[in-house]
Structure formats: structure tokens, C-alpha cells
Write a protein that holds these residues in place. Structure first.
Motif, PDB file in Angstrom:
ATOM      1  N   ARG A 165      -8.026 -24.775  39.392  1.00  0.00           N
ATOM      2  CA  ARG A 165      -9.355 -24.566  38.828  1.00  0.00           C
ATOM      3  C   ARG A 165     -10.377 -24.995  39.864  1.00  0.00           C
ATOM      4  O   ARG A 165     -10.086 -25.848  40.713  1.00  0.00           O
ATOM      5  CB  ARG A 165      -9.542 -25.348  37.527  1.00  0.00           C
ATOM      6  N   VAL A 166     -11.549 -24.435  39.811  1.00  0.00           N
ATOM      7  CA  VAL A 166     -12.605 -24.816  40.746  1.00  0.00           C
ATOM      8  C   VAL A 166     -13.727 -25.493  39.980  1.00  0.00           C
ATOM      9  O   VAL A 166     -13.914 -25.279  38.774  1.00  0.00           O
ATOM     10  CB  VAL A 166     -13.145 -23.600  41.535  1.00  0.00           C
ATOM     11  N   GLY A 167     -14.457 -26.341  40.703  1.00  0.00           N
ATOM     12  CA  GLY A 167     -15.527 -27.072  40.043  1.00  0.00           C
ATOM     13  C   GLY A 167     -16.366 -27.845  41.026  1.00  0.00           C
ATOM     14  O   GLY A 167     -16.367 -27.561  42.239  1.00  0.00           O
ATOM     15  N   TYR A 168     -17.064 -28.827  40.504  1.00  0.00           N
ATOM     16  CA  TYR A 168     -18.016 -29.621  41.280  1.00  0.00           C
ATOM     17  C   TYR A 168     -17.666 -31.097  41.133  1.00  0.00           C
ATOM     18  O   TYR A 168     -17.335 -31.567  40.038  1.00  0.00           O
ATOM     19  CB  TYR A 168     -19.441 -29.365  40.779  1.00  0.00           C
ATOM     20  N   ALA A 169     -17.759 -31.834  42.235  1.00  0.00           N
ATOM     21  CA  ALA A 169     -17.418 -33.255  42.206  1.00  0.00           C
ATOM     22  C   ALA A 169     -17.993 -33.926  43.451  1.00  0.00           C
ATOM     23  O   ALA A 169     -18.530 -33.265  44.346  1.00  0.00           O
ATOM     24  CB  ALA A 169     -15.900 -33.447  42.145  1.00  0.00           C
ATOM     25  N   GLY A 170     -17.866 -35.230  43.497  1.00  0.00           N
ATOM     26  CA  GLY A 170     -18.258 -35.980  44.690  1.00  0.00           C
ATOM     27  C   GLY A 170     -19.685 -36.440  44.722  1.00  0.00           C
ATOM     28  O   GLY A 170     -20.125 -37.050  45.696  1.00  0.00           O
ATOM     29  N   GLY A 171     -20.449 -36.161  43.648  1.00  0.00           N
ATOM     30  CA  GLY A 171     -21.847 -36.563  43.610  1.00  0.00           C
ATOM     31  C   GLY A 171     -22.148 -37.441  42.416  1.00  0.00           C
ATOM     32  O   GLY A 171     -21.245 -37.903  41.710  1.00  0.00           O
ATOM     33  N   THR A 172     -23.418 -37.647  42.172  1.00  0.00           N
ATOM     34  CA  THR A 172     -23.851 -38.515  41.077  1.00  0.00           C
ATOM     35  C   THR A 172     -24.670 -37.782  40.025  1.00  0.00           C
ATOM     36  O   THR A 172     -24.899 -38.317  38.942  1.00  0.00           O
ATOM     37  CB  THR A 172     -24.698 -39.681  41.626  1.00  0.00           C
ATOM     38  N   ALA A 173     -25.129 -36.570  40.316  1.00  0.00           N
ATOM     39  CA  ALA A 173     -25.971 -35.840  39.369  1.00  0.00           C
ATOM     40  C   ALA A 173     -25.163 -35.484  38.121  1.00  0.00           C
ATOM     41  O   ALA A 173     -24.017 -35.043  38.219  1.00  0.00           O
ATOM     42  CB  ALA A 173     -26.524 -34.573  40.012  1.00  0.00           C
ATOM     43  N   PRO A 174     -25.745 -35.668  36.928  1.00  0.00           N
ATOM     44  CA  PRO A 174     -25.010 -35.342  35.698  1.00  0.00           C
ATOM     45  C   PRO A 174     -24.955 -33.842  35.454  1.00  0.00           C
ATOM     46  O   PRO A 174     -25.909 -33.112  35.740  1.00  0.00           O
ATOM     47  CB  PRO A 174     -25.833 -36.046  34.610  1.00  0.00           C
ATOM     48  N   ASP A 175     -23.811 -33.375  34.964  1.00  0.00           N
ATOM     49  CA  ASP A 175     -23.647 -31.990  34.509  1.00  0.00           C
ATOM     50  C   ASP A 175     -24.118 -30.948  35.527  1.00  0.00           C
ATOM     51  O   ASP A 175     -24.991 -30.116  35.239  1.00  0.00           O
ATOM     52  CB  ASP A 175     -24.395 -31.791  33.194  1.00  0.00           C
ATOM     53  N   PRO A 176     -23.541 -30.942  36.727  1.00  0.00           N
ATOM     54  CA  PRO A 176     -23.959 -29.959  37.734  1.00  0.00           C
ATOM     55  C   PRO A 176     -23.583 -28.539  37.333  1.00  0.00           C
ATOM     56  O   PRO A 176     -22.603 -28.314  36.611  1.00  0.00           O
ATOM     57  CB  PRO A 176     -23.191 -30.392  38.984  1.00  0.00           C
ATOM     58  N   THR A 177     -24.358 -27.587  37.812  1.00  0.00           N
ATOM     59  CA  THR A 177     -24.042 -26.171  37.674  1.00  0.00           C
ATOM     60  C   THR A 177     -24.188 -25.528  39.052  1.00  0.00           C
ATOM     61  O   THR A 177     -24.718 -26.146  39.985  1.00  0.00           O
ATOM     62  CB  THR A 177     -24.995 -25.464  36.689  1.00  0.00           C
ATOM     63  N   TYR A 178     -23.753 -24.289  39.177  1.00  0.00           N
ATOM     64  CA  TYR A 178     -23.820 -23.625  40.474  1.00  0.00           C
ATOM     65  C   TYR A 178     -25.252 -23.532  40.980  1.00  0.00           C
ATOM     66  O   TYR A 178     -25.500 -23.655  42.177  1.00  0.00           O
ATOM     67  CB  TYR A 178     -23.198 -22.231  40.382  1.00  0.00           C
ATOM     68  N   HIS A 179     -26.186 -23.320  40.103  1.00  0.00           N
ATOM     69  CA  HIS A 179     -27.585 -23.169  40.508  1.00  0.00           C
ATOM     70  C   HIS A 179     -28.363 -24.484  40.443  1.00  0.00           C
ATOM     71  O   HIS A 179     -29.552 -24.513  40.759  1.00  0.00           O
ATOM     72  CB  HIS A 179     -28.269 -22.103  39.649  1.00  0.00           C
ATOM     73  N   ASP A 180     -27.711 -25.542  40.026  1.00  0.00           N
ATOM     74  CA  ASP A 180     -28.325 -26.873  40.002  1.00  0.00           C
ATOM     75  C   ASP A 180     -27.239 -27.891  40.327  1.00  0.00           C
ATOM     76  O   ASP A 180     -26.827 -28.688  39.497  1.00  0.00           O
ATOM     77  CB  ASP A 180     -28.946 -27.147  38.632  1.00  0.00           C
ATOM     78  N   LEU A 181     -26.794 -27.838  41.581  1.00  0.00           N
ATOM     79  CA  LEU A 181     -25.611 -28.584  42.006  1.00  0.00           C
ATOM     80  C   LEU A 181     -25.907 -30.057  42.257  1.00  0.00           C
ATOM     81  O   LEU A 181     -24.990 -30.900  42.222  1.00  0.00           O
ATOM     82  CB  LEU A 181     -25.050 -27.940  43.276  1.00  0.00           C
ATOM     83  N   GLY A 182     -27.165 -30.382  42.518  1.00  0.00           N
ATOM     84  CA  GLY A 182     -27.488 -31.758  42.849  1.00  0.00           C
ATOM     85  C   GLY A 182     -26.775 -32.182  44.119  1.00  0.00           C
ATOM     86  O   GLY A 182     -26.759 -31.456  45.119  1.00  0.00           O
TER      87      GLY A 182
END
Length: 221
Positions: free
Chosen positions: A53-70
Motif C-alpha cells: 500500500r502507498v501512503g504518507y509518513a515521516g512528518g508531523t502534520a495531521p491527516d496529510p493528503t496528496y494536495h496537502d502533504l505538509g
């Protein structure tokens, strides 16, 4: 992500997943290797990789999305058979398949996100060995995974989705567990050009999919 609970007397396409290892029988690894579509396909084609599966990790921003990755990074997460792969062997694939020498923008940076102290130790040792062997500085970092956020559905099994005839058929079969399908992971890898001819033939010969679907997969191979 839970395993696929399907009876083994289902048609063979579904039975392939019903017979796959359950999450409790696998181990998990998470890697940032640039854009996550490629690593998802690369690992998905390999025997012993049970789910991807692919996703987002390694940061601190809550609930990242592709267009708001933080401050997060695109990553691939694997469930793998520990009788087939060691974590160190997975790292060998990671080093060989991304640019670990350069500094990328945070979205596409190289990062090994470890799940426990054992992975952390193995990853740090592997990184040091690479630097010693090559005499180069390794920009890819080793960090402890805090939280993994699954990416949007349209990013999951992206290469397979470029064959809509195939992806639509599989999504109809699997519904909400499409992303967790081993069959979908393999076909996603095949669609990107990974996997041996023998591996491709053996899998396709066991799938009870419509001829138009199988022909579309073979066209891409």
C-alpha cells in the motif's frame, strides 16, 4: 490493514488471496524511495511480498493528503513473508532502486521508516555498510515510524489503474479490500514491467478473469 477473509472455495482469483498469509503471519516495512507508484509496483511483483500500500509518513502534520502533504513523505508499506525475506534483504532492494546520494524535496526524499528497535539497528548497520562500501555520503535517513497515513484510492495500485479494464474488474471482485489483494499487487507490478515471464505466466494461468481482462494484462507485458 486487515487480511482478506474469503473462503477458499471461491473462484481461483479470490482463492489466491484467501490462501495468502494473514497480517499476523507477516512482518511490515515502510520505505520512502521517491514517487511511491514505482516502489509499489517494484515490490508488488516479488514473491514473498504479501501486500503493498502507498501512503504518507515521516512528518508531523495531521491527516496529510496528496494536495496537502505538509512535512510528510510519499512511502510504500509492505507486508512480507519473513520466511522468504529478511529485513536486510529488503533494504538491499531499497538501496538498489532509489537515489540515496542526493537530497530530494521532502515529498520524495529517501527514508527508511523502522517499526521497532530491531529494524532500526539493521537499517543503521545497512546504511553504514553502504557508505563504507561506496565511500559516498548516504542522504537517505533512518527514522522511527510514527504513523502511516494511507494515500487516496486513486494512488493505490496506480500502474494497474492505467489498465482500467483490469482494475475495474478487480475492484468489482474485491470491493474495499482491493488494495490488500496479493493478486492486485502482482498484477500492478507486471503492468509496470516487473516480474519474470515465468512468474507472469504462472499467475495468469490460475486467474478466472474474463478473456478481455487477461488479454489486456498480456498486452502490457
Amino acid at each position: 490493514m486487515s487480511g482478506i477473509e474469503l473462503p477458499t472455495n471461491q473462484p481461483t482469483t479470490l482463492a489466491r488471496d484467501a490462501e495468502a498469509l494473514r497480517p499476523a503471519e507477516t512482518e511490515t516495512a515502510t520505505f520512502g524511495m521517491g514517487c511511491f507508484w514505482g516502489p509499489d509496483a517494484l515490490f508488488g511483483a516479488k514473491e514473498g511480498i504479501v501486500r503493498t500500500r502507498v501512503g504518507y509518513a515521516g512528518g508531523t502534520a495531521p491527516d496529510p493528503t496528496y494536495h496537502d502533504l505538509g512535512d510528510h513523505t510519499e512511502v510504500v508499506q509492505l507486508e512480507y513473508d519473513p520466511d522468504t525475506w529478511t529485513y536486510a534483504e529488503l533494504l538491499d532492494v531499497v538501496w538498489a532502486n532509489h537515489d540515496w546520494t542526493g537530497s530530494q524535496k521532502r515529498q520524495y526524499r529517501g527514508v527508511i521508516l523502522t517499526h521497532d528497535d530491531t529494524q532500526q539497528e539493521v537499517a543503521e548497520r545497512s546504511r553504514a555498510a553502504l557508505a563504507g562500501r561506496t565511500g559516498q555520503s548516504v542522504a537517505t535517513t533512518v527514522e522511527l515510524l510514527d504513523q502511516f497515513y494511507p494515500a487516496e484510492d486513486y494512488h493505490q495500485k496506480y500502474e494497474l489503474r492505467t489498465l482500467p479494464v483490469v482494475a475495474d474488474e478487480l475492484e468489482d471482485l474485491y470491493g474495499d479490500v482491493f488494495t490488500a489483494s496479493t493478486v492486485a499487487a502482482r498484477l500492478n507490478g507486471f503492468a509496470a514491467g516487473y516480474g519474470s515471464e515465468e512468474q507472469q505466466h504462472d499467475l495468469l494461468a490460475t486467474l478466472d478473469l474474463p478473456p478481455t481482462v487477461l488479454d489486456e494484462v498480456r498486452r502490457r507485458l
